[in-house]
Design an enzyme around this catalytic site. Structure first.
Site, short mmCIF file in Angstrom:
data_model
loop_
_atom_site.label_atom_id
_atom_site.label_comp_id
_atom_site.label_asym_id
_atom_site.label_seq_id
_atom_site.Cartn_x
_atom_site.Cartn_y
_atom_site.Cartn_z
N SER A 127 0.87 -1.18 0.00
CA SER A 127 0.00 0.00 0.00
C SER A 127 0.90 1.22 0.00
O SER A 127 2.04 1.16 0.47
CB SER A 127 -0.90 0.00 1.24
OG SER A 127 -1.52 1.25 1.42
N TYR A 140 -1.12 -0.97 10.59
CA TYR A 140 -1.37 -1.21 9.17
C TYR A 140 -0.16 -0.77 8.35
O TYR A 140 0.31 -1.52 7.48
CB TYR A 140 -2.62 -0.47 8.72
CG TYR A 140 -2.91 -0.63 7.24
CD1 TYR A 140 -3.42 -1.83 6.75
CD2 TYR A 140 -2.66 0.39 6.33
CE1 TYR A 140 -3.66 -2.00 5.39
CE2 TYR A 140 -2.90 0.24 4.99
CZ TYR A 140 -3.41 -0.95 4.51
OH TYR A 140 -3.64 -1.12 3.18
#
Length: 265
Positions: A127, A140
């Site tokens: 990401s 995350y």
């Protein structure tokens, strides 16, 4: 001979869009998720990637049936939000178990077959958040940064084989990920963080709602998968998101923190 591909995370989002797309392009596709799915042209292969034994059994079934595995596109992952000080550790561990250790398990389980393929391809999805620390998304970001480092190491380790490894970092994607992930209630957050946490969370929700479609990202992955030579990294997103991964490396630390702080409230 028809090439065999495994796509993870096919119960929703990018994986759900990519698996049938590859099937329409002539691939023999297996779709992995924790539950059985029914997608056109896709053979369902249920397994939780964080469960090492279940994953080995599932890949064993695939190899026993097909005798080969030519490509893996790892789309499975989960998100979450909460301050480091307050977020329950078991919630943080679940994110790391899925995003990092799930990627690790998948690599260990599929590498022998991918290396044996004349044209092995492994795409790991990280990401843009893996390139930076976003406030209240620490675990995350850490899990996705781990995927980037894993991909870099693996690419060097498998040099000289037929396997090509690449890491793909998408920006915001308009999926139901926000609704299904754990986001710590603001009422449980320490007062010193609460207002900024709520603003950052609201900003994240808005960004995801306005993000790229899963179908668009899936088609970009398809284009990458069929390249003769894979680059180490690809970033998929709006120009400002692509620039952010470069700006993070060149801006002085305090300047970058100011920019990120303005973006996330």
């Amino acid at each position: 001979m028809q090439q065999v591909a495994l796509v993870t995370g096919v119960s929703s989002g990018v994986g759900e869009a990519l698996a049938p797309l590859l099937a329409r392009q002539g691939w023999r596709v297996y779709g992995m998720s924790r539950r059985t799915v029914d997608l056109p042209g896709v053979r369902s292969l249920p397994a939780d990637i964080s469960d090492e034994e279940a994953l080995h059994r599932a890949i064993g079934k695939l190899v026993a049936t097909e005798g080969r595995l030519d490509a893996v596109v790892h789309c499975a992952g989960i998100g979450g939000a909460g301050p480091v000080e307050n977020m329950p550790t078991q919630r943080a561990r679940r994110i790391m178990d899925t995003n990092f250790w799930g990627s690790w398990n998948l690599c260990q389980t599929t590498l022998p077959q991918l290396r044996a393929s004349p044209r092995g391809r492994l795409l790991l999805l990280s990401s843009i958040a893996g390139h930076m620390g976003i406030p209240f998304r620490s675990v995350y970001c850490a899990s996705k940064a781990g995927v980037i480092a894993l991909s870099d190491s693996l690419r060097l380790e498998t040099r000289g084989s037929n396997l090509q490894v690449s890491c793909v970092s998408p920006g915001d994607i308009a999926t139901n990920s926000i609704a299904t992930q754990y986001r710590q209630p603001a009422a449980e957050v320490e007062g010193i963080y609460r207002d900024r946490y709520q603003r950052a969370d609201d900003s994240m929700v808005a960004n995801v709602a306005q993000g790229m479609t899963a179908a668009y990202v899936a088609d970009e992955l398809r284009k990458i998968l069929v390249k003769d030579q894979l680059a180490p990294h690809y970033v998929i997103g709006e120009p400002i998101q692509k620039i952010s991964t470069f700006a993070r490396r060149i801006l002085p630390g305090r300047a970058w923190e100011w920019v990120l702080g303005r973006y996330y409230g």
